[in-house]
Design an enzyme around this catalytic site. Structure first.
Site, PDB file in Angstrom:
ATOM      1  N   TYR A 185       1.168  -1.080  -0.300  1.00 11.94           N
ATOM      2  CA  TYR A 185      -0.059  -0.295  -0.012  1.00 11.94           C
ATOM      3  C   TYR A 185       0.859   1.059  -0.139  1.00 11.94           C
ATOM      4  O   TYR A 185       1.979   1.214   0.208  1.00 11.94           O
ATOM      5  CB  TYR A 185      -0.880  -0.151   1.092  1.00 11.94           C
ATOM      6  CG  TYR A 185      -1.687   1.113   1.534  1.00 11.94           C
ATOM      7  CD1 TYR A 185      -2.697   1.130   0.701  1.00 11.94           C
ATOM      8  CD2 TYR A 185      -1.540   2.024   2.932  1.00 11.94           C
ATOM      9  CE1 TYR A 185      -3.936   2.475   0.394  1.00 11.94           C
ATOM     10  CE2 TYR A 185      -2.208   2.844   2.348  1.00 11.94           C
ATOM     11  CZ  TYR A 185      -3.696   3.492   1.493  1.00 11.94           C
ATOM     12  OH  TYR A 185      -4.047   4.055   1.893  1.00 11.94           O
ATOM     13  N   THR A 188       1.648   3.693   2.072  1.00 12.51           N
ATOM     14  CA  THR A 188       2.537   4.347   2.981  1.00 12.51           C
ATOM     15  C   THR A 188       3.534   2.683   3.549  1.00 12.51           C
ATOM     16  O   THR A 188       4.206   2.830   4.421  1.00 12.51           O
ATOM     17  CB  THR A 188       1.336   4.059   4.416  1.00 12.51           C
ATOM     18  OG1 THR A 188       0.696   3.253   4.569  1.00 12.51           O
ATOM     19  CG2 THR A 188       0.483   5.430   4.009  1.00 12.51           C
ATOM     20  N   LYS A 189       3.654   1.586   2.865  1.00 17.08           N
ATOM     21  CA  LYS A 189       4.297   1.120   3.113  1.00 17.08           C
ATOM     22  C   LYS A 189       5.661   1.539   2.589  1.00 17.08           C
ATOM     23  O   LYS A 189       6.054   2.171   1.843  1.00 17.08           O
ATOM     24  CB  LYS A 189       3.903  -0.165   2.224  1.00 17.08           C
ATOM     25  CG  LYS A 189       2.162  -1.371   3.472  1.00 17.08           C
ATOM     26  CD  LYS A 189       2.265  -1.165   4.698  1.00 17.08           C
ATOM     27  CE  LYS A 189       1.368  -1.106   4.821  1.00 17.08           C
ATOM     28  NZ  LYS A 189      -0.440  -0.072   5.157  1.00 17.08           N
ATOM     29  N   ASN A 190       6.772   0.085   3.300  1.00 16.01           N
ATOM     30  CA  ASN A 190       8.364   0.575   2.702  1.00 16.01           C
ATOM     31  C   ASN A 190       7.930  -0.130   1.391  1.00 16.01           C
ATOM     32  O   ASN A 190       9.585   0.549   0.909  1.00 16.01           O
ATOM     33  CB  ASN A 190       8.795  -0.981   3.371  1.00 16.01           C
ATOM     34  CG  ASN A 190       8.586  -0.573   5.185  1.00 16.01           C
ATOM     35  OD1 ASN A 190       7.954   0.475   5.452  1.00 16.01           O
ATOM     36  ND2 ASN A 190       9.397  -0.807   6.187  1.00 16.01           N
TER      37      ASN A 190
END
Length: 408
Positions: free
Chosen positions: A200, A202-204
């Site tokens: 997603y 916002t993920k790394n």
């Protein structure tokens, strides 16, 4: 978590210039390579599931140290959790033990698969599911344990694996925060029968929307791949390739959960930078630790020995009795200073749907409830500049000190 041992925080520093632009929480670092790859994909005319998804599966599997045949890219981690539970043969009435300190998707996947979610409280320091609480909840109806590697910190996998083996339970890892996470030399997502990852925004590692499941064997991966694309025996790339049209058969009632080449085009280059991005977040994490050491807030506990923290979320716990400001007032004050923050998470039993459906009450899970009511996530993207980081630090210190944060 660490607690301040200083009785009185230091005097606020010289004011920094006010920010002109709002600092968006979780904004990803996107390079020109991703943009160019997306453009190339658009020009090929092949936007759906195709060769770039296959390459992304191969590259991610290599990073996690498993065969490419055991990796299935999907539209989301939620889809991965849902299909893992279905592939595992979950039946109505089967219980799945998970954590109350997680995004609603974890619990919803259990519900949509026909199971009954059972919540085990978290450890107050690590914020991860407590294996001792899990053991107390195992019944003849328990079918699986679904731990979440919260914020990127590895769960106690030795204990959870032992419980799963002892009681012949499935183990499904929610690795939405845990791409880089390791526990005693092994990657998160490779302990259980299934490991589910998120890409997603916002993920790394980012694909916009996206997820992936790692499985223990090729048969489970094949079943998830079929379930993820309408239950068809062939995907569109294979049906419409230059080798000629291939007929398909619907072998089960599946879902529309496939990842697209457009998404994979972003992820291919994000994955190449996963290590330098992790190193940048580590630098920011250490600066936060140093900057907040004298404040009456709880900062993340140090990673356990022989583990690797994915450093996905940097959380502060804001206890009004100690800081003089409530968590929600802190969020508002940060917003006024143009610093975006997050809440990860209000505990699952706080939400009305679960209270009405299962009769859950927050006080049944005191650790998760306390954390959920006090937690704040600070910006931690590799996209942050040094000035951004200093703005975050300055805002936190001013809000806490301005609220009378000398209390202990």
């Amino acid at each position: 978590m660490t607690r301040s041992t200083v009785s009185a925080p230091t005097v606020p520093p010289t004011p920094r210039p006010a920010r002109e632009q709002f600092l968006v929480f979780g904004s990803p670092a996107i390079g020109e390579e991703e943009i160019e790859e997306v453009v190339k994909t658009l020009r090929t005319g092949w936007l759906g599931t195709g060769p770039k998804v296959a390459q992304f599966e191969k590259d991610f599997a290599a990073y996690e140290g498993v065969p490419a045949s055991q990796a299935v890219a999907l539209y989301s981690c939620t889809a991965g959790l849902h299909l893992s539970l279905l592939a595992a043969g979950l039946e109505p009435g089967d219980e799945v033990i998970t954590t109350p300190l997680t995004f609603c998707a974890t619990v919803n996947a259990i519900i949509h698969a026909g199971g009954t979610p059972v919540l085990a409280d978290v450890d107050p320091v690590t914020m991860n599911i407590d294996p001792r609480a899990v053991e107390r909840l195992i019944t003849p109806r328990t079918r699986a344990i679904l731990p979440v590697h919260f914020a990127g910190r590895a769960c106690e996998m030795d204990e959870l694996c032992a419980l799963a083996a002892k009681h012949e339970l499935l183990l499904i890892e929610d690795c939405a925060h845990a791409i880089e996470t390791e526990y005693r030399g092994r990657k998160a997502g490779t302990f259980g029968d299934y490991g589910c990852f998120s890409f997603y925004v916002t993920k790394n590692v980012v694909t916009g929307e996206g997820g992936l499941v790692l499985t223990k064997n090729e048969a489970d991966a094949a079943r998830i791949k079929i379930l993820g694309l309408h239950g068809m025996s062939k995907d569109a790339w294979k049906r419409f390739s230059d080798e000629g049209y291939k007929h398909y058969q619907v072998v089960t009632a599946g879902f529309k959960y496939n990842m697209m080449d457009l998404q994979a085009s972003i992820g291919l280059h994000q994955l190449k930078r996963v290590e330098p991005y992790w190193a940048r977040r580590q630098e920011i994490w250490r600066r936060y630790d140093a900057a907040f050491a004298d404040l009456p807030v709880e900062t993340p506990a140090a990673p356990a020995p022989d583990t690797r923290h994915a450093l996905h979320l940097y959380t502060l716990l804001i206890d009004e009795a100690r800081t003089g400001i409530s968590r929600d007032a802190f969020l508002d004050a940060m917003n006024k200073r143009k610093i975006g923050t997050g809440v990860h998470y209000l505990s699952v039993p706080e939400h009305p749907y679960y209270q009405e459906t299962y009769g859950w009450r927050p006080e049944q899970w005191p650790n998760a409830t306390r954390i959920g009511r006090q937690t704040v996530s600070l910006p931690l993207s590799a996209k942050l500049t040094d000035d951004d980081v200093e703005d975050v630090i300055d805002a936190v210190r001013r809000v806490v000190l301005g609220a009378g944060g000398a209390r202990t």
